[in-house]
Scaffold this motif. Structure first.
Motif, mmCIF file in Angstrom:
data_model
loop_
_atom_site.group_PDB
_atom_site.id
_atom_site.type_symbol
_atom_site.label_atom_id
_atom_site.label_comp_id
_atom_site.label_asym_id
_atom_site.label_seq_id
_atom_site.Cartn_x
_atom_site.Cartn_y
_atom_site.Cartn_z
ATOM 1 N N MET A 78 0.900 -1.113 -0.108
ATOM 2 C CA MET A 78 0.066 0.065 -0.083
ATOM 3 C C MET A 78 0.946 1.247 0.066
ATOM 4 S SD MET A 78 -3.115 1.349 2.649
ATOM 5 C CE MET A 78 -4.138 0.028 2.055
ATOM 6 N N VAL A 79 0.721 2.067 -0.928
ATOM 7 C CA VAL A 79 1.342 3.254 -0.961
ATOM 8 C C VAL A 79 0.734 4.334 -0.213
ATOM 9 C CG1 VAL A 79 2.560 5.183 -2.549
ATOM 10 C CG2 VAL A 79 2.068 2.776 -3.473
ATOM 11 N N LEU A 80 1.617 4.786 0.827
ATOM 12 C CA LEU A 80 1.079 5.712 1.973
ATOM 13 C C LEU A 80 1.976 6.887 1.800
ATOM 14 C CD1 LEU A 80 0.012 3.755 4.791
ATOM 15 C CD2 LEU A 80 -1.324 4.628 3.048
ATOM 16 N N SER A 81 1.600 8.180 2.187
ATOM 17 C CA SER A 81 2.406 9.159 2.156
ATOM 18 C C SER A 81 3.257 9.079 3.612
ATOM 19 C CB SER A 81 1.845 10.765 2.009
ATOM 20 O OG SER A 81 0.999 10.778 3.167
ATOM 21 N N ASP A 82 4.217 9.761 4.065
ATOM 22 C CA ASP A 82 4.737 9.788 5.551
ATOM 23 C C ASP A 82 3.603 10.249 6.362
ATOM 24 O OD1 ASP A 82 6.936 8.885 4.350
ATOM 25 O OD2 ASP A 82 8.189 10.866 4.715
ATOM 26 N N GLU A 83 2.763 11.197 5.908
ATOM 27 C CA GLU A 83 1.852 11.773 6.912
ATOM 28 C C GLU A 83 0.705 10.635 7.075
ATOM 29 O OE1 GLU A 83 -1.459 15.553 7.102
ATOM 30 O OE2 GLU A 83 -0.131 15.164 5.461
ATOM 31 N N GLN A 84 0.545 10.015 6.041
ATOM 32 C CA GLN A 84 -0.744 9.013 6.015
ATOM 33 C C GLN A 84 -0.175 7.957 7.141
ATOM 34 O OE1 GLN A 84 -1.118 8.399 1.806
ATOM 35 N NE2 GLN A 84 -3.310 8.932 1.976
ATOM 36 N N ARG A 85 1.025 7.365 6.681
ATOM 37 C CA ARG A 85 1.715 6.201 7.528
ATOM 38 C C ARG A 85 1.696 6.642 8.963
ATOM 39 N NH1 ARG A 85 3.920 2.388 4.961
ATOM 40 N NH2 ARG A 85 4.326 3.762 3.194
ATOM 41 N N ALA A 86 1.921 8.065 9.483
ATOM 42 C CA ALA A 86 2.161 8.604 10.791
ATOM 43 C C ALA A 86 0.792 8.274 11.210
ATOM 44 C CB ALA A 86 2.790 9.921 10.846
ATOM 45 N N THR A 87 -0.280 8.894 10.775
ATOM 46 C CA THR A 87 -1.724 8.703 11.121
ATOM 47 C C THR A 87 -2.198 7.515 11.254
ATOM 48 O OG1 THR A 87 -2.249 10.590 9.593
ATOM 49 C CG2 THR A 87 -3.936 9.327 10.500
ATOM 50 N N LEU A 88 -1.811 6.244 10.572
ATOM 51 C CA LEU A 88 -2.215 4.926 10.771
ATOM 52 C C LEU A 88 -1.570 4.583 11.804
ATOM 53 C CD1 LEU A 88 -3.930 2.573 9.809
ATOM 54 C CD2 LEU A 88 -2.144 2.278 8.225
ATOM 55 N N THR A 89 -0.342 4.967 11.905
ATOM 56 C CA THR A 89 0.820 4.372 13.273
ATOM 57 C C THR A 89 -0.028 4.931 14.377
ATOM 58 O OG1 THR A 89 2.770 4.472 12.044
ATOM 59 C CG2 THR A 89 2.893 4.434 14.415
ATOM 60 N N GLY A 90 -0.570 6.010 14.464
ATOM 61 C CA GLY A 90 -1.074 6.766 15.592
ATOM 62 C C GLY A 90 -2.534 6.453 16.053
ATOM 63 N N ALA A 91 -3.291 5.607 15.053
ATOM 64 C CA ALA A 91 -4.674 5.561 15.010
ATOM 65 C C ALA A 91 -5.136 4.950 16.322
ATOM 66 C CB ALA A 91 -5.195 4.672 13.852
ATOM 67 N N TYR A 92 -4.567 3.893 16.965
ATOM 68 C CA TYR A 92 -4.925 3.141 17.965
ATOM 69 C C TYR A 92 -3.958 3.559 19.330
ATOM 70 C CZ TYR A 92 -6.898 0.178 14.472
ATOM 71 O OH TYR A 92 -7.591 -0.461 13.465
ATOM 72 N N GLN A 93 -3.782 4.871 19.497
ATOM 73 C CA GLN A 93 -2.776 5.274 20.585
ATOM 74 C C GLN A 93 -3.606 5.822 21.847
ATOM 75 O OE1 GLN A 93 0.384 4.686 20.473
ATOM 76 N NE2 GLN A 93 -0.005 3.567 18.644
ATOM 77 N N SER A 94 -4.874 6.115 21.607
ATOM 78 C CA SER A 94 -5.665 6.750 22.661
ATOM 79 C C SER A 94 -7.193 6.330 22.440
ATOM 80 C CB SER A 94 -5.658 8.241 22.774
ATOM 81 O OG SER A 94 -6.334 8.769 21.708
ATOM 82 N N ARG A 95 -8.071 6.459 23.416
ATOM 83 C CA ARG A 95 -9.368 6.101 23.242
ATOM 84 C C ARG A 95 -10.158 6.712 22.140
ATOM 85 N NH1 ARG A 95 -13.166 3.197 26.199
ATOM 86 N NH2 ARG A 95 -15.347 3.801 25.569
ATOM 87 N N ALA A 96 -9.660 8.417 22.237
ATOM 88 C CA ALA A 96 -10.076 9.205 21.321
ATOM 89 C C ALA A 96 -9.871 9.048 20.040
ATOM 90 C CB ALA A 96 -9.771 10.708 21.804
ATOM 91 N N ALA A 116 4.332 -2.295 13.570
ATOM 92 C CA ALA A 116 4.838 -3.297 12.468
ATOM 93 C C ALA A 116 3.974 -3.169 11.318
ATOM 94 C CB ALA A 116 4.834 -4.502 13.107
ATOM 95 N N TRP A 117 2.618 -3.055 11.348
ATOM 96 C CA TRP A 117 1.809 -3.186 9.927
ATOM 97 C C TRP A 117 1.840 -2.116 9.196
ATOM 98 C CZ3 TRP A 117 -0.413 -6.178 7.057
ATOM 99 C CH2 TRP A 117 -1.688 -5.495 6.052
ATOM 100 N N PRO A 118 1.800 -0.858 9.905
ATOM 101 C CA PRO A 118 1.897 0.464 8.880
ATOM 102 C C PRO A 118 3.567 0.550 8.273
ATOM 103 C CG PRO A 118 1.495 1.157 10.946
ATOM 104 C CD PRO A 118 1.289 -0.184 10.958
ATOM 105 N N ASN A 119 4.425 0.089 8.952
ATOM 106 C CA ASN A 119 5.766 0.350 8.776
ATOM 107 C C ASN A 119 6.509 -0.658 8.235
ATOM 108 O OD1 ASN A 119 6.015 3.067 9.893
ATOM 109 N ND2 ASN A 119 5.474 2.268 11.488
ATOM 110 N N VAL A 120 5.931 -2.176 8.203
ATOM 111 C CA VAL A 120 6.627 -3.287 7.812
ATOM 112 C C VAL A 120 5.622 -4.052 6.990
ATOM 113 C CG1 VAL A 120 7.905 -5.194 8.236
ATOM 114 C CG2 VAL A 120 8.196 -3.161 9.664
ATOM 115 N N ALA A 121 4.644 -4.823 7.419
ATOM 116 C CA ALA A 121 3.775 -5.522 6.706
ATOM 117 C C ALA A 121 3.113 -4.856 5.772
ATOM 118 C CB ALA A 121 3.090 -6.337 7.669
ATOM 119 N N LEU A 122 2.452 -3.749 5.946
ATOM 120 C CA LEU A 122 1.584 -3.283 4.838
ATOM 121 C C LEU A 122 2.656 -2.871 3.564
ATOM 122 C CD1 LEU A 122 -1.169 -2.250 4.518
ATOM 123 C CD2 LEU A 122 -0.409 0.231 5.134
ATOM 124 N N ARG A 123 3.846 -2.784 3.655
ATOM 125 C CA ARG A 123 4.887 -2.650 2.626
ATOM 126 C C ARG A 123 5.224 -3.759 1.730
ATOM 127 N NH1 ARG A 123 9.055 2.292 4.191
ATOM 128 N NH2 ARG A 123 7.578 3.564 5.699
#
Length: 270
Positions: free
Chosen positions: A124-142, A179-186
């Motif tokens: 999956m081709v993601l921009s650095d911003e999209q990858r950062a968003t995905l990496t941070g998606a599950y960091q807080s309840r909000a 690992a998913w956004p930074n390794v396996a997704l790629r």
């Protein structure tokens, strides 16, 4: 149930019974219980085996080993440990990419492949911003609630299922989340999936924003040419939770049409 597989303790949840097993692999953010509602519809006919990927749910979370091949080896070890003679792989999203790799190896006993909103075999081709968003998606309840409402679902989840998604997403180990956004997704497994030779169905939510119908038509279906596509109307990425009865019906119909029963008990034969 805990099974030591590929050097890692994997949590396994079993329901139902039957000569044919459905081995269910969850999405990035889920756990074995993601499949509970689907399993409740099918457990009268099949043995349902659902795993927690390493680092998710109640499975062990080693420091590394989160590539697609590692997750595949974990699942293969569970299948071997349980002695499954006939089974169908059912993979959702990240679990769908894992299931594709396992199926490409043409293991003995594999009779079919069900890909639910699967991540395609191509990177999956993601921009650095999209990858950062995905990496941070599950960091807080909000952040999890935002992703549920704006990315993952098209249908509202009831309060219990919504809370389950939040808990599962937050519980995962940091290394598994990263690992998913930074390794396996790629990872690119397109060459491997050309070897898939069992009946295959792809179940896609009409309104899926993660791995949508157009993406699957471009990136997955041409690579598994015999795969059939079924689109669930008005459904997003979390179809096992948004529309479990519909997912179960498609699976049962697919199995009934493509995988013949090999044993008939005496009562059924009368």
């Amino acid at each position: 149930m805990e099974i030591k597989s590929n050097g890692t303790r994997i949590h396994v949840k079993e329901q139902g019974s039957g000569e044919l097993a459905l081995v269910c692999l969850h999405y990035y953010g889920g756990s074995s219980r993601t499949w509970d509602d689907v399993a409740s519809e099918l457990s009268d006919r099949y043995r349902i085996v659902a795993t927690d990927h390493r680092g998710w749910g109640d499975s062990e979370a080693p420091a590394d080993g989160y590539r697609i091949a590692d997750l595949a080896a974990d699942a293969e070890g569970v299948i071997e440990a349980l002695g499954l003679q006939r089974y169908v792989l059912v993979g959702h999203s990240m679990g769908g990419k894992v299931a594709q790799l396992i199926a490409s190896r043409r293991p003995g006993g594999l009779e079919g492949l069900v890909l639910v909103a699967p991540s395609p075999p191509s990177p999956m081709v993601l921009s650095d911003e999209q990858r950062a968003t995905l990496t941070g998606a599950y960091q807080s309840r909000a952040s999890v609630e935002y992703v549920i409402d704006h990315v993952l679902t098209a249908k509202s989840l009831d309060a219990t299922r919504r809370e389950q998604v939040i808990e599962d997403s937050l519980k995962a180990a940091p290394q598994a989340k990263a690992a998913w956004p930074n390794v396996a997704l790629r990872e690119d497994i397109t060459e491997a999936v050309a070897s898939v030779n069992v009946p295959t169905i792809v179940i896609s939510g009409e309104l899926d924003q993660v791995d949508g119908v157009a993406t699957l038509q471009a990136e997955l279906l041409p690579r598994i040419p015999h795969a059939a596509l079924h689109i669930l109307p008005g459904t997003g990425h979390l179809s096992p939770l948004e529309a479990p009865a519909d997912v179960a019906r498609v699976i049962a119909r697919f199995v009934g049409a493509n995988i013949p029963a090999r044993r008939i008990d005496s009562k059924a034969a009368e």
